[in-house]
Design an enzyme around this catalytic site. Structure first.
Site, PDB file in Angstrom:
ATOM      1  N   VAL A  63       0.834  -1.213   0.000  1.00  0.00           N
ATOM      2  CA  VAL A  63       0.000   0.000   0.000  1.00  0.00           C
ATOM      3  C   VAL A  63       0.868   1.263   0.000  1.00  0.00           C
ATOM      4  O   VAL A  63       0.661   2.170  -0.810  1.00  0.00           O
ATOM      5  CB  VAL A  63      -0.960   0.007   1.210  1.00  0.00           C
ATOM      6  CG1 VAL A  63      -1.849   1.243   1.179  1.00  0.00           C
ATOM      7  CG2 VAL A  63      -1.817  -1.254   1.225  1.00  0.00           C
ATOM      8  N   LYS A 103      -6.724  -1.807  10.069  1.00  0.00           N
ATOM      9  CA  LYS A 103      -7.985  -2.226  10.711  1.00  0.00           C
ATOM     10  C   LYS A 103      -7.734  -2.857  12.081  1.00  0.00           C
ATOM     11  O   LYS A 103      -8.508  -2.671  13.018  1.00  0.00           O
ATOM     12  CB  LYS A 103      -8.746  -3.212   9.829  1.00  0.00           C
ATOM     13  CG  LYS A 103      -7.957  -4.470   9.590  1.00  0.00           C
ATOM     14  CD  LYS A 103      -8.384  -5.312   8.451  1.00  0.00           C
ATOM     15  CE  LYS A 103      -7.296  -6.331   8.221  1.00  0.00           C
ATOM     16  NZ  LYS A 103      -6.652  -6.367   6.994  1.00  0.00           N
ATOM     17  N   GLU A 141     -10.246   5.416   6.281  1.00  0.00           N
ATOM     18  CA  GLU A 141     -11.132   4.897   5.222  1.00  0.00           C
ATOM     19  C   GLU A 141     -10.652   3.554   4.684  1.00  0.00           C
ATOM     20  O   GLU A 141     -11.454   2.645   4.426  1.00  0.00           O
ATOM     21  CB  GLU A 141     -11.198   5.914   4.069  1.00  0.00           C
ATOM     22  CG  GLU A 141     -12.122   5.522   2.950  1.00  0.00           C
ATOM     23  CD  GLU A 141     -13.576   5.404   3.418  1.00  0.00           C
ATOM     24  OE1 GLU A 141     -14.167   6.432   3.727  1.00  0.00           O
ATOM     25  OE2 GLU A 141     -14.089   4.272   3.479  1.00  0.00           O
ATOM     26  N   VAL A 148     -11.382  -0.478   6.022  1.00  0.00           N
ATOM     27  CA  VAL A 148     -12.527  -1.346   5.713  1.00  0.00           C
ATOM     28  C   VAL A 148     -12.873  -1.198   4.233  1.00  0.00           C
ATOM     29  O   VAL A 148     -13.139  -0.086   3.767  1.00  0.00           O
ATOM     30  CB  VAL A 148     -13.776  -0.969   6.543  1.00  0.00           C
ATOM     31  CG1 VAL A 148     -14.894  -1.982   6.322  1.00  0.00           C
ATOM     32  CG2 VAL A 148     -13.452  -0.853   8.017  1.00  0.00           C
ATOM     33  N   GLU A 166      -3.376 -16.100   2.370  1.00  0.00           N
ATOM     34  CA  GLU A 166      -2.063 -16.188   3.021  1.00  0.00           C
ATOM     35  C   GLU A 166      -1.685 -17.660   3.197  1.00  0.00           C
ATOM     36  O   GLU A 166      -2.552 -18.541   3.184  1.00  0.00           O
ATOM     37  CB  GLU A 166      -2.142 -15.567   4.421  1.00  0.00           C
ATOM     38  CG  GLU A 166      -2.615 -14.137   4.456  1.00  0.00           C
ATOM     39  CD  GLU A 166      -1.550 -13.151   4.026  1.00  0.00           C
ATOM     40  OE1 GLU A 166      -0.358 -13.488   4.131  1.00  0.00           O
ATOM     41  OE2 GLU A 166      -1.920 -12.067   3.550  1.00  0.00           O
ATOM     42  N   LYS A 177     -13.172  -5.607  10.775  1.00  0.00           N
ATOM     43  CA  LYS A 177     -13.797  -4.580   9.926  1.00  0.00           C
ATOM     44  C   LYS A 177     -15.228  -4.294  10.393  1.00  0.00           C
ATOM     45  O   LYS A 177     -15.662  -3.145  10.430  1.00  0.00           O
ATOM     46  CB  LYS A 177     -13.769  -5.036   8.466  1.00  0.00           C
ATOM     47  CG  LYS A 177     -12.345  -5.146   7.922  1.00  0.00           C
ATOM     48  CD  LYS A 177     -12.326  -5.880   6.600  1.00  0.00           C
ATOM     49  CE  LYS A 177     -10.919  -6.045   6.077  1.00  0.00           C
ATOM     50  NZ  LYS A 177     -10.868  -6.945   4.919  1.00  0.00           N
ATOM     51  N   GLY A 191      -5.799  -4.798  -2.295  1.00  0.00           N
ATOM     52  CA  GLY A 191      -4.914  -4.488  -3.417  1.00  0.00           C
ATOM     53  C   GLY A 191      -4.231  -3.144  -3.180  1.00  0.00           C
ATOM     54  O   GLY A 191      -4.828  -2.247  -2.583  1.00  0.00           O
TER      55      GLY A 191
HETATM   56  N1  LIG Z   1      -2.539  -4.930   1.078  1.00  0.00           N
HETATM   57  C1  LIG Z   1      -3.824  -4.679   1.047  1.00  0.00           C
HETATM   58  O1  LIG Z   1      -4.533  -5.040   0.106  1.00  0.00           O
HETATM   59  C2  LIG Z   1      -4.483  -3.912   2.179  1.00  0.00           C
HETATM   60  C3  LIG Z   1      -5.846  -3.603   2.090  1.00  0.00           C
HETATM   61  C4  LIG Z   1      -6.458  -2.862   3.106  1.00  0.00           C
HETATM   62  C5  LIG Z   1      -5.697  -2.475   4.199  1.00  0.00           C
HETATM   63  N2  LIG Z   1      -4.367  -2.833   4.260  1.00  0.00           N
HETATM   64  C6  LIG Z   1      -3.623  -2.393   5.438  1.00  0.00           C
HETATM   65  O2  LIG Z   1      -2.548  -1.551   5.039  1.00  0.00           O
HETATM   66  C7  LIG Z   1      -1.458  -1.691   5.932  1.00  0.00           C
HETATM   67  C8  LIG Z   1      -0.208  -2.024   5.130  1.00  0.00           C
HETATM   68  O3  LIG Z   1      -0.409  -3.237   4.437  1.00  0.00           O
HETATM   69  P1  LIG Z   1       0.570  -3.730   3.268  1.00  0.00           P
HETATM   70  O4  LIG Z   1      -0.165  -4.819   2.565  1.00  0.00           O
HETATM   71  O5  LIG Z   1       1.093  -2.590   2.491  1.00  0.00           O
HETATM   72  O6  LIG Z   1       1.747  -4.374   4.147  1.00  0.00           O
HETATM   73  P2  LIG Z   1       3.223  -4.770   3.664  1.00  0.00           P
HETATM   74  O7  LIG Z   1       3.267  -4.916   2.184  1.00  0.00           O
HETATM   75  O8  LIG Z   1       3.640  -5.904   4.507  1.00  0.00           O
HETATM   76  O9  LIG Z   1       4.098  -3.474   4.044  1.00  0.00           O
HETATM   77  C9  LIG Z   1       4.421  -3.155   5.371  1.00  0.00           C
HETATM   78  C10 LIG Z   1       5.459  -2.058   5.353  1.00  0.00           C
HETATM   79  O10 LIG Z   1       5.742  -1.705   6.706  1.00  0.00           O
HETATM   80  C11 LIG Z   1       7.144  -1.737   6.902  1.00  0.00           C
HETATM   81  N3  LIG Z   1       7.432  -2.127   8.258  1.00  0.00           N
HETATM   82  C12 LIG Z   1       7.132  -3.293   8.869  1.00  0.00           C
HETATM   83  N4  LIG Z   1       7.572  -3.284  10.137  1.00  0.00           N
HETATM   84  C13 LIG Z   1       8.173  -2.089  10.327  1.00  0.00           C
HETATM   85  C14 LIG Z   1       8.857  -1.497  11.415  1.00  0.00           C
HETATM   86  N5  LIG Z   1       9.011  -2.136  12.586  1.00  0.00           N
HETATM   87  N6  LIG Z   1       9.345  -0.251  11.241  1.00  0.00           N
HETATM   88  C15 LIG Z   1       9.217   0.393  10.076  1.00  0.00           C
HETATM   89  N7  LIG Z   1       8.580  -0.111   9.004  1.00  0.00           N
HETATM   90  C16 LIG Z   1       8.075  -1.354   9.129  1.00  0.00           C
HETATM   91  C17 LIG Z   1       7.692  -2.737   5.905  1.00  0.00           C
HETATM   92  O11 LIG Z   1       9.055  -2.419   5.640  1.00  0.00           O
HETATM   93  P3  LIG Z   1       9.957  -3.242   4.587  1.00  0.00           P
HETATM   94  O12 LIG Z   1       9.310  -2.973   3.243  1.00  0.00           O
HETATM   95  O13 LIG Z   1      11.286  -2.657   4.687  1.00  0.00           O
HETATM   96  O14 LIG Z   1       9.860  -4.669   4.997  1.00  0.00           O
HETATM   97  C18 LIG Z   1       6.778  -2.487   4.697  1.00  0.00           C
HETATM   98  O15 LIG Z   1       7.273  -1.440   3.913  1.00  0.00           O
HETATM   99  C19 LIG Z   1      -1.882  -2.780   6.933  1.00  0.00           C
HETATM  100  O16 LIG Z   1      -2.429  -2.170   8.080  1.00  0.00           O
HETATM  101  C20 LIG Z   1      -2.970  -3.523   6.196  1.00  0.00           C
HETATM  102  O17 LIG Z   1      -3.900  -4.158   7.056  1.00  0.00           O
HETATM  103  C21 LIG Z   1      -3.755  -3.516   3.284  1.00  0.00           C
END
Ligand SMILES: NC(=O)c1ccc[n+]([C@@H]2O[C@H](COP(=O)([O-])OP(=O)(O)OC[C@H]3O[C@@H](n4cnc5c(N)ncnc54)[C@H](OP(=O)(O)O)[C@@H]3O)[C@@H](O)[C@H]2O)c1
Length: 439
Positions: free
Chosen positions: A15, A107, A131, A134, A192, A207, A304
């Site tokens: 994201v 969330k 926003e 959810v 996953e 959510k 996504g």
């Molecule tokens: N993906 C989706 O479709 C989606 C949809 C709705 C909501 N969300 C929400 O959006 C948020 C992010 O999701 P994502 O899918 O983008 O996750 P992600 O791809 O796993 O990215 C997490 C990011 O956080 C960084 N990070 C992790 N631990 C850290 C720490 N201790 N200090 C600093 N940075 C740290 C990681 O760094 P590195 O890159 O260096 O490892 C990575 O850049 C979550 O809350 C998720 O629930 C995601």
């Protein structure tokens, strides 16, 4: 000319990286809409060295999320790390306490600490926007928080987990088992490696906790939700549902009842004619039933990178415009506490699938036990197995699946009747029970 809104982004994963790109690409359009430019001035993630396909020249790298939150150069912290605790929680609190607004897609954190964070935001005159937490790109938080102030909401329910809806869709369309479809979802990257959080309903519950708070003015309480996943659903349930005019969906439902706000996540039979029943694959949808108006259904991508970034950027745009709304649509001290509604008192229709022994008197025994609990049957389907039943060869009675649809009744009555039927030894195995949600 108003100074640009200076944004710091913590987390550059799926994201976060898309948010950086979107602000870069749509900066001109955003400035035109908000009357103010938005600029990413600092970022952080776990690894500074990781290749992310982003041009981060001219953008400061903070040594950790806390340092980013405390950076006096930023006006707004965007938290895209994830997780219900640290380091996201402390970083958000630090930003809010220094009067910086916060945008998050987290969330888990909002479901666990929403009221505490909202209180801090209110005390410091900062915005806390979530926003994307959810339904990703579906603007459901804004709709519930700001779009219906004159409408009393009776029920909000939705398909809030794309993985589960993908699995149920494939099971229905191809007659495959839950296990086969789960493997397939994992192959396609929709599930996953450890799918339990999704398929056991916990992602949907987090959510739903947020939606219920916005809809009913209650404190977010994940623990007040009854949760049941989809792993017990069999292809024969989906076939029977289709024949009876229903589809099975994993729904999160929050509904106003005489006993309080009932919040539940479970596989649900919904009439095929409803909007929510049309939602297939990884798509999400939320329906709002407001007093005096027909249901409103919002449908769209619930996950996504780009879809989620779209909602994050919308929240940032609100902050740039100067929009400040209390995070849950009313001051935290006005949010009411909810108790977990006992499912035994849940009232509704039920689908029941039994494996009945093909013996004289079986149907009468089942009917008697249901009647004892004052359960009325809307329809009954008795299937006849083709070919020789394996049990018959062993000198036992063969078995026939019996499917019952009840009129509205209480859940404890259904289980009392089924326990009695089991004691009568006229069925084998555990009965399958699926709740029906009518419009
Ligand atoms: N993906 C989706 O479709 C989606 C949809 C709705 C909501 N969300 C929400 O959006 C948020 C992010 O999701 P994502 O899918 O983008 O996750 P992600 O791809 O796993 O990215 C997490 C990011 O956080 C960084 N990070 C992790 N631990 C850290 C720490 N201790 N200090 C600093 N940075 C740290 C990681 O760094 P590195 O890159 O260096 O490892 C990575 O850049 C979550 O809350 C998720 O629930 C995601």
């Amino acid at each position: 000319m108003i100074a640009p809104l200076k944004v710091g982004i913590a987390g550059l994963g799926t994201v976060g990286a898309e948010v950086v790109r979107l602000i870069e690409q749509k900066g001109g359009a955003m400035a035109a809409r908000c009357g103010r430019a938005v600029r990413v001035v600092a970022v952080t993630a776990r690894s500074k060295a990781k290749k992310r396909g982003l041009d981060l020249r001219g953008i400061a790298w903070a040594r950790n999320p806390q340092a980013l939150a405390e950076n006096p150069e930023i006006d707004c912290l965007v938290e895209l790390i994830g997780g219900a605790g640290e380091p996201a929680l402390s970083a958000i609190e630090a930003a809010l306490k220094s009067g910086k607004s916060v945008v998050t897609a987290n969330k888990a954190l909002i479901a666990r600490h929403g009221p505490r964070l909202a209180k801090t935001a209110e005390a410091h005159g900062a915005a806390l926007n979530f926003e994307a937490a959810v339904g990703a790109a579906i603007p459901i938080v804004k709709t519930l928080r700001e779009g219906l102030p004159g409408t009393s909401i009776n029920r909000v329910y939705g398909i809030l987990n794309g993985t589960c809806n993908y699995i149920l869709t494939r099971m229905e369309q191809e007659g495959l088992s839950f296990a086969e479809c789960l493997k397939d979802a994992q192959r396609h990257g929709y599930a996953e490696a450890n799918p339990s959080f999704d398929v056991d309903g916990h992602d949907t519950a987090q959510k739903l906790a947020i939606l219920a708070s916005l809809a009913f003015g209650t404190r977010v309480a994940e623990s007040a939700i009854y949760v049941e996943g989809i792993s017990s659903i069999a292809p024969e349930d989906l076939r029977a549902a289709a024949e009876l005019g229903y589809r099975v969906k994993l729904l999160g439902v929050a509904v106003r009842t005489a006993k309080g706000i009932e919040q539940r996540v479970h596989p649900t039979m919904v009439p095929k004619s409803t909007s929510i029943a049309q939602v297939m694959g990884v798509t999400n949808a939320v329906t709002i039933d407001g007093e005096g108006i027909p249901p409103i259904t919002l449908v769209g991508p619930g996950a996504g990178g780009l879809a989620t970034a779209s909602a994050v950027v919308a929240d940032i745009a609100d902050i740039a415009r100067g929009v400040r709304v209390t995070p849950f649509g009313r001051p935290v001290e006005r949010l009411r506490t909810t108790e977990k509604a006992p499912m035994e008192r849940h009232e509704g229709g039920y689908y029941i699938r039994l494996m009945a022994r093909d013996l004289p008197g079986t149907a009468a025994a089942i009917a008697t036990r249901l009647a004892e609990q004052k359960i009325s049957i809307e329809s009954i389907v008795q299937r006849h197995t083709n070919g020789v039943d394996a049990a018959r060869g062993a000198g036992k009675a063969s078995q026939v699946p019996v499917i019952l649809i009840t009129y509205a009744t209480h859940e404890d009555a259904v289980y009392r009747a089924l326990h009695a039927v089991q004691r009568d030894k006229v069925i084998s195995g555990r009965p399958q029970v699926i709740r029906i949600e009518k419009n």
